[in-house]
Write an enzyme that holds these catalytic residues in place. Structure first.
Site, mmCIF file in Angstrom:
data_model
loop_
_atom_site.group_PDB
_atom_site.id
_atom_site.type_symbol
_atom_site.label_atom_id
_atom_site.label_comp_id
_atom_site.label_asym_id
_atom_site.label_seq_id
_atom_site.Cartn_x
_atom_site.Cartn_y
_atom_site.Cartn_z
ATOM 1 N N TYR A 29 -0.574 14.152 12.455
ATOM 2 C CA TYR A 29 -1.942 14.787 11.385
ATOM 3 C C TYR A 29 -1.846 16.078 11.268
ATOM 4 O O TYR A 29 -2.902 16.617 10.759
ATOM 5 C CB TYR A 29 -3.049 14.038 11.871
ATOM 6 C CG TYR A 29 -3.144 12.539 11.508
ATOM 7 C CD1 TYR A 29 -3.187 12.323 10.132
ATOM 8 C CD2 TYR A 29 -3.394 11.592 12.425
ATOM 9 C CE1 TYR A 29 -3.371 10.718 9.812
ATOM 10 C CE2 TYR A 29 -3.439 10.304 12.073
ATOM 11 C CZ TYR A 29 -3.539 9.830 10.985
ATOM 12 O OH TYR A 29 -3.503 8.630 10.575
ATOM 13 N N GLU B 2 8.036 11.689 9.330
ATOM 14 C CA GLU B 2 7.373 10.648 10.203
ATOM 15 C C GLU B 2 8.027 9.823 11.127
ATOM 16 O O GLU B 2 7.791 9.341 12.157
ATOM 17 C CB GLU B 2 6.260 9.933 9.438
ATOM 18 C CG GLU B 2 4.944 10.818 9.030
ATOM 19 C CD GLU B 2 4.239 10.376 8.003
ATOM 20 O OE1 GLU B 2 3.068 10.962 7.667
ATOM 21 O OE2 GLU B 2 4.189 9.177 7.509
ATOM 22 N N HIS C 220 -2.023 3.427 8.325
ATOM 23 C CA HIS C 220 -1.264 4.600 7.739
ATOM 24 C C HIS C 220 0.077 4.317 7.025
ATOM 25 O O HIS C 220 0.585 3.354 7.300
ATOM 26 C CB HIS C 220 -0.876 5.531 8.783
ATOM 27 C CG HIS C 220 -0.098 6.718 8.243
ATOM 28 N ND1 HIS C 220 -0.669 7.899 7.836
ATOM 29 C CD2 HIS C 220 1.220 6.762 8.253
ATOM 30 C CE1 HIS C 220 0.539 8.660 7.390
ATOM 31 N NE2 HIS C 220 1.431 7.988 7.682
ATOM 32 N N LYS D 141 -3.440 1.289 12.915
ATOM 33 C CA LYS D 141 -4.187 2.129 13.485
ATOM 34 C C LYS D 141 -5.000 1.054 14.656
ATOM 35 O O LYS D 141 -5.187 0.137 14.581
ATOM 36 C CB LYS D 141 -5.201 2.963 12.617
ATOM 37 C CG LYS D 141 -4.577 3.962 11.674
ATOM 38 C CD LYS D 141 -5.585 4.709 10.841
ATOM 39 C CE LYS D 141 -4.835 5.112 9.745
ATOM 40 N NZ LYS D 141 -5.913 6.183 8.985
ATOM 41 N N ASN E 151 -9.890 2.902 8.472
ATOM 42 C CA ASN E 151 -9.356 2.343 7.320
ATOM 43 C C ASN E 151 -8.171 1.782 7.682
ATOM 44 O O ASN E 151 -6.886 1.545 6.917
ATOM 45 C CB ASN E 151 -9.055 3.464 6.216
ATOM 46 C CG ASN E 151 -8.169 4.566 6.774
ATOM 47 O OD1 ASN E 151 -7.478 4.735 7.629
ATOM 48 N ND2 ASN E 151 -8.205 5.616 5.858
HETATM 49 P P1 IDP Z 1 -4.487 8.622 3.800
HETATM 50 O O1 IDP Z 1 -4.264 8.082 5.177
HETATM 51 O O2 IDP Z 1 -4.891 7.831 2.873
HETATM 52 O O3 IDP Z 1 -2.913 9.555 3.703
HETATM 53 P P2 IDP Z 1 -5.264 11.365 4.263
HETATM 54 O O4 IDP Z 1 -5.839 12.251 3.478
HETATM 55 O O5 IDP Z 1 -3.616 11.700 4.456
HETATM 56 O O6 IDP Z 1 -5.340 9.989 3.853
HETATM 57 O O7 IDP Z 1 -6.016 11.479 5.762
HETATM 58 C C1 IDP Z 1 -5.517 11.026 6.860
HETATM 59 C C2 IDP Z 1 -6.493 10.309 7.480
HETATM 60 O O8 IDP Z 1 -7.698 10.992 7.887
HETATM 61 C C3 IDP Z 1 -7.081 9.105 6.657
HETATM 62 O O9 IDP Z 1 -6.536 8.017 6.557
HETATM 63 C C4 IDP Z 1 -8.641 8.715 7.298
HETATM 64 O O10 IDP Z 1 -8.456 7.970 8.512
HETATM 65 C C5 IDP Z 1 -8.855 10.191 7.944
HETATM 66 N N1 IDP Z 1 -9.679 10.751 6.843
HETATM 67 C C6 IDP Z 1 -9.171 11.472 5.708
HETATM 68 N N2 IDP Z 1 -10.408 12.188 5.042
HETATM 69 C C7 IDP Z 1 -11.525 11.883 6.017
HETATM 70 C C8 IDP Z 1 -12.762 12.267 5.854
HETATM 71 O O11 IDP Z 1 -13.135 12.913 4.990
HETATM 72 N N3 IDP Z 1 -13.601 11.897 6.726
HETATM 73 C C9 IDP Z 1 -13.129 11.337 7.862
HETATM 74 N N4 IDP Z 1 -11.988 10.776 8.014
HETATM 75 C C10 IDP Z 1 -11.053 11.323 7.010
HETATM 76 MG MG MG Z 2 -1.824 10.944 4.294
#
Ligand code: IDP
Ligand code: MG
Length: 138
Positions: A49, A126, A115, A9, A112
């Protein structure tokens, strides 16, 4: 053999962690079969997303992912989806195990670093979204 979609990212690129992230996947024994770097369009980001469209963080998530270049990759290997998710760590970096990418380099859930597809079916969707078939090694 399974394929997974992995993306450094914008925060990971900006923090110069691309090489470190690629190194970890190579060391694990996965094979890199596609790679490109560009600033994603709003269209591709919203599609990627789409499952989170109704979440309160959707707007900021799309803003973030389109804020700079990402490194889009396809990695192949035995249970590649599961192996990659294990290496990436939990979504919230504060819950990600030390030794995982997020557990070693991040603290913010919105930043984080990387992805990884969450299931083989998601991975194929994807990969088709981010890559043309001709851009991948056979
Ligand atoms: P993942 O990346 O571990 O698969 P997902 O639940 O698919 O997690 O969420 C996609 C992305 O959305 C996450 O990597 C993170 O960057 C963001 N995200 C998920 N939950 C939150 C939240 O509660 N607050 C802010 N950003 C979030
Ligand atoms: Mg995800």
């Amino acid at each position: 053999m399974e394929r997974t979609y992995i993306m450094v990212k914008p925060d990971g690129v900006q923090r110069r962690l691309t090489g470190e992230i690629i190194r970890r996947f190579e060391n694990r024994g996965l094979r890199l079969i596609g790679l490109k770097m560009f600033v994603p369009s709003r269209e591709i980001a919203e599609n990627h997303y789409g499952v989170h469209r109704e979440k309160p963080f959707f707007g900021s998530l799309v803003e973030f992912i389109t804020s700079g270049p990402v490194v889009a990759m396809v990695w192949e290997g035995t249970q590649a989806v599961r192996a990659a998710r294990q290496m990436i760590g939990a979504t919230n970096p504060l819950e990600a195990a030390p030794g995982s990418i997020r557990g070693d380099y991040a603290v913010e859930i919105g930043e984080n670093l990387v992805h990884g597809s969450d299931a083989p079916e998601t991975a194929e969707t994807e990969i088709a979204l981010w890559f043309q078939p001709g851009e991948l090694l056979p």
